[in-house]
Design an enzyme around this catalytic site. Structure first.
Site, PDB file in Angstrom:
ATOM      1  NE  ARG A 119      24.523  31.270  42.808  1.00 17.37           N
ATOM      2  CZ  ARG A 119      23.694  30.317  43.213  1.00 17.37           C
ATOM      3  NH1 ARG A 119      22.388  30.821  43.179  1.00 17.37           N
ATOM      4  NH2 ARG A 119      24.067  29.231  43.686  1.00 17.37           N
ATOM      5  N   GLY A 146      19.415  16.950  47.704  1.00 19.89           N
ATOM      6  CA  GLY A 146      19.800  18.009  47.882  1.00 19.89           C
ATOM      7  C   GLY A 146      21.545  18.114  48.219  1.00 19.89           C
ATOM      8  CG  HIS A 183      24.610  21.452  55.575  1.00 21.98           C
ATOM      9  ND1 HIS A 183      24.612  22.672  55.240  1.00 21.98           N
ATOM     10  CD2 HIS A 183      23.335  21.097  55.787  1.00 21.98           C
ATOM     11  CE1 HIS A 183      23.192  23.146  54.784  1.00 21.98           C
ATOM     12  NE2 HIS A 183      22.475  22.094  55.282  1.00 21.98           N
ATOM     13  CE  LYS A 234      57.513  56.399  45.157  1.00 25.81           C
ATOM     14  NZ  LYS A 234      58.514  56.568  46.095  1.00 25.81           N
ATOM     15  CB  THR A 253      67.130  43.722  27.975  1.00 25.04           C
ATOM     16  OG1 THR A 253      65.905  42.992  28.042  1.00 25.04           O
ATOM     17  CG2 THR A 253      66.794  45.140  29.006  1.00 25.04           C
ATOM     18  N   GLY A 254      68.712  42.429  25.818  1.00 23.39           N
ATOM     19  CA  GLY A 254      69.081  41.216  25.195  1.00 23.39           C
ATOM     20  C   GLY A 254      68.160  40.465  24.153  1.00 23.39           C
TER      21      GLY A 254
END
Length: 530
Positions: free
Chosen positions: A219, A311, A282, A140, A37-38
């Site tokens: 993980r 930690g 946390h 499809k 196209t175009g």
């Protein structure tokens, strides 16, 4: 289904022509007829390839400024015809419809047009009609047709053709079909969201679909038996953890990302303030401080709860320097988040191979709009982001004693931190640093007592003569329903209180504050966080 389908004819219509030279050369090796196209046809000719115009295939010219060019039975019949169905084959032969074995299409840049602040007519004109129609038809009928929707798949397509004498396999066609429908779903989602939110100014549209793309698998989730992945939204994004550059360290986990996001959001509250350090565990802050330097802020934040900081996740509102990096490296830290880091800081962290260093480039705007989502059984809860902010002028003193300037500053600092603590939240703060944080308790009194106990432990650890709750300000994320929570703060030594107010027992709580000589400020705004 047929496994291998020779590619004899390809229809190519592209807005993004990156890689077109490589694609066309690869198809030419297998003598594939090119229909286009175009502008794409013009580019193919410029590259030296023979190409058949779509108007020659359909017998109709491209018209209406290109709006109508591929919406034709000779295009969609060639895409949708089931080759081994006698009735389909007869219909194709009877109407002179040639099969199309490969579609290479990408869509009008609708999102880019919106993001460029284009006017409404330009946005509407960049809603692709023919492209998605061809993509859906080809996908499809993937039993016979391959559909490529992004340049990243050109190499795998050409490798497949080279390996199979110019044919595609069903495995590839199925994979490409899945990607094709994901593309059109995301494209339509973006358009529908623009109409709902930008064009019609709806807050909660009757139907809301949203699209995202996989950034990376993780993980595991919160626990090892849970699978997890990180997705990013299609469309405008605030600069955040998902967009950050990981300079070093182990693979990020679900919990790392969740905690790092919480830390960054709180650090962003101070993006226009002094150097600030946030330590999160946390998803709850366990130490926050502002100071003249990041290194000083780190020391003050760590002193609040050095046990929980082990930690933890650290976020800062300034580029990291070597002195701060060296101090952070003295304890085990999972993740450090910063807008940037200088060479000395990077070199220091490089010695900690497991530490993840994330650089965001900038901090998200804490006042930005948007919605948050929570999954419940059978549905989604959607709400506006909690971007509420209280200024000094909006505070209402409800006690006999007025606050000092330092008490107001400490109240606002504690209030900002409390916004990011899980409810019921109590935060003591003094001189720009948290003194004790009580999070997630079922009643406010226990949160106040836990925060005070942490402050006493911190004083013992640091060798201070008294806990920093003495002379502190205390923030409560919601009103005190009874005076007992306030009295726990009095026992801890707080002299100023900031809370939303609004309880039916406000008078009782105010009276208790007056009796204890406290000053108390009402914000008129609650910050529940669950």
């Amino acid at each position: 289904m047929t496994d291998r389908v020779p590619v004899t004819r390809a229809l190519i219509s592209l807005s993004d022509r990156a890689g077109l030279d490589r694609l066309a050369a690869g198809l030419a090796r297998h003598n594939v007829e090119l229909v286009s196209t175009g502008g794409t046809a013009a580019k193919l000719r410029e590259l030296g390839h023979e190409v058949r115009d779509i108007s020659d295939l359909t017998g109709f010219p491209e018209m209406m400024d290109g709006r109508v060019k591929t919406l034709h039975p000779k295009v969609h019949g060639g895409l949708l015809g089931v080759r081994d169905d006698p009735a389909h084959a007869a219909a194709m032969a009877g109407h002179d419809i040639a099969p199309i074995d490969l579609v290479v299409v990408n869509l009008y840049p609708f999102l880019d047009t919106v993001m460029s602040s284009a006017d409404r007519p330009a946005i509407i004109e960049n809603i692709d009609i023919g492209g998605p129609s061809m993509v859906r038809s080809a996908a499809k009928n993937h039993a016979f047709v391959a559909c490529v929707t992004e340049p990243a798949d050109y190499d795998s397509l050409l490798a497949e053709l080279d390996a199979n004498d110019g044919a595609t396999t069903l495995t590839l066609r199925k994979r490409l079909a899945a990607k094709a429908y994901a593309l059109t779903a995301a494209y339509d989602s973006t358009i529908s969201q623009w109409f709902a939110f930008a064009d019609q100014s709806e807050r909660f549209p009757a139907s809301w679909s949203f699209a995202s793309t996989l950034k990376m698998p993780l993980r595991y989730g919160e626990n090892p038996h849970q699978r997890a992945a990180l997705y990013v939204p299609v469309g405008p994004q605030a600069p955040g953890i998902a967009q950050a550059e990981q300079v070093q360290g182990k693979e990020l986990s679900y919990n790392n990302l969740n905690d790092a996001g919480a830390a960054l959001e709180l650090a962003a509250e101070f993006r226009d303030g002094p150097p600030t350090v946030v330590i999160v565990k946390h998803a709850n802050p366990c130490g926050v401080a502002s100071a003249e330097t990041l290194a000083e802020a780190w020391a003050a934040a760590l002193a609040c709860d050095s046990v929980s900081a082990f930690g933890g996740i650290v976020a800062v509102n300034r580029p990291l320097d070597g002195a701060t990096a060296a101090a952070i490296s003295e304890i085990f830290t999972e993740v450090v988040v910063a807008p940037d880091a200088d060479a000395e800081a990077r070199a220091i962290f490089a010695k900690k191979k497991n530490l993840r260093l994330l650089l965001t480039g900038q901090l998200p705007d804490p006042s930005r709009g948007g919605q948050t989502l929570a999954v419940i059984a059978g549905g989604l809860l959607v709400q506006d982001r909690d971007n509420g902010h209280v200024t000094r002028d909006q505070l209402k003193c409800v006690t006999k004693r007025q606050p000092t300037e330092q008490e107001v500053a400490d109240c606002l600092f504690a209030w900002t931190v409390a916004k990011h603590v899980k409810s019921n939240a109590i935060v003591y703060a003094k001189d720009g640093a948290t003194a004790g944080i009580g999070a997630g308790q079922m009643n406010r009194r226990d949160s106040a007592r836990i925060a005070a106990a942490k402050a006493k432990e911190a004083a013992e650890t640091m060798g201070w003569p008294e806990p920093r709750t003495i002379g502190s300000a205390v923030a409560s994320d919601a009103f005190f329903p009874f005076a007992d929570g306030l009295l726990a703060a009095v026992e801890a030594g707080a002299t100023a209180v900031i809370q939303p107010g609004g309880s039916i027992r406000d008078d009782e709580v105010i009276a208790a504050a007056d009796a204890a000589g406290l000053t108390m400020l009402f914000t008129g705004m609650r910050h529940f966080r669950h």
